[in-house]
Design a protein around this motif. Structure first.
Motif: not given
Length: 71
Positions: A30-55
């Motif tokens: 609602p207030d951004g994206s998972g990529l925003d979180i990864l950008r702000r936490l430069s020391l972590l690894n993450g997996i970003v997914i979407s359950g949205r149709d067509g994404a």
């Protein structure tokens, strides 16, 4: 699993409190994206997914050998 959050703000607060080894993030929040979180936490690894149709799905790694594989 050590925690769950529904927004970028909640996720950032949870990471600071829980210190997870890996984040599983939704690209659409609602207030951004998972990529925003990864950008702000430069020391972590993450997996970003979407359950949205067509994404498209994306796996990203931060750090010296950053990458984003779209599938």
């Amino acid at each position: 699993m050590v925690g769950e959050a529904a927004t970028v703000a909640e996720a950032l607060a949870a990471v600071r409190t829980l210190h997870p080894d890996l984040l599983l993030l939704d690209i659409f929040l609602p207030d951004g994206s998972g990529l925003d979180i990864l950008r702000r936490l430069s020391l972590l690894n993450g997996i970003v997914i979407s359950g949205r149709d067509g994404a498209s799905r994306c796996r990203c790694r931060k750090g010296p050998r950053s990458s984003c594989d779209r599938g």
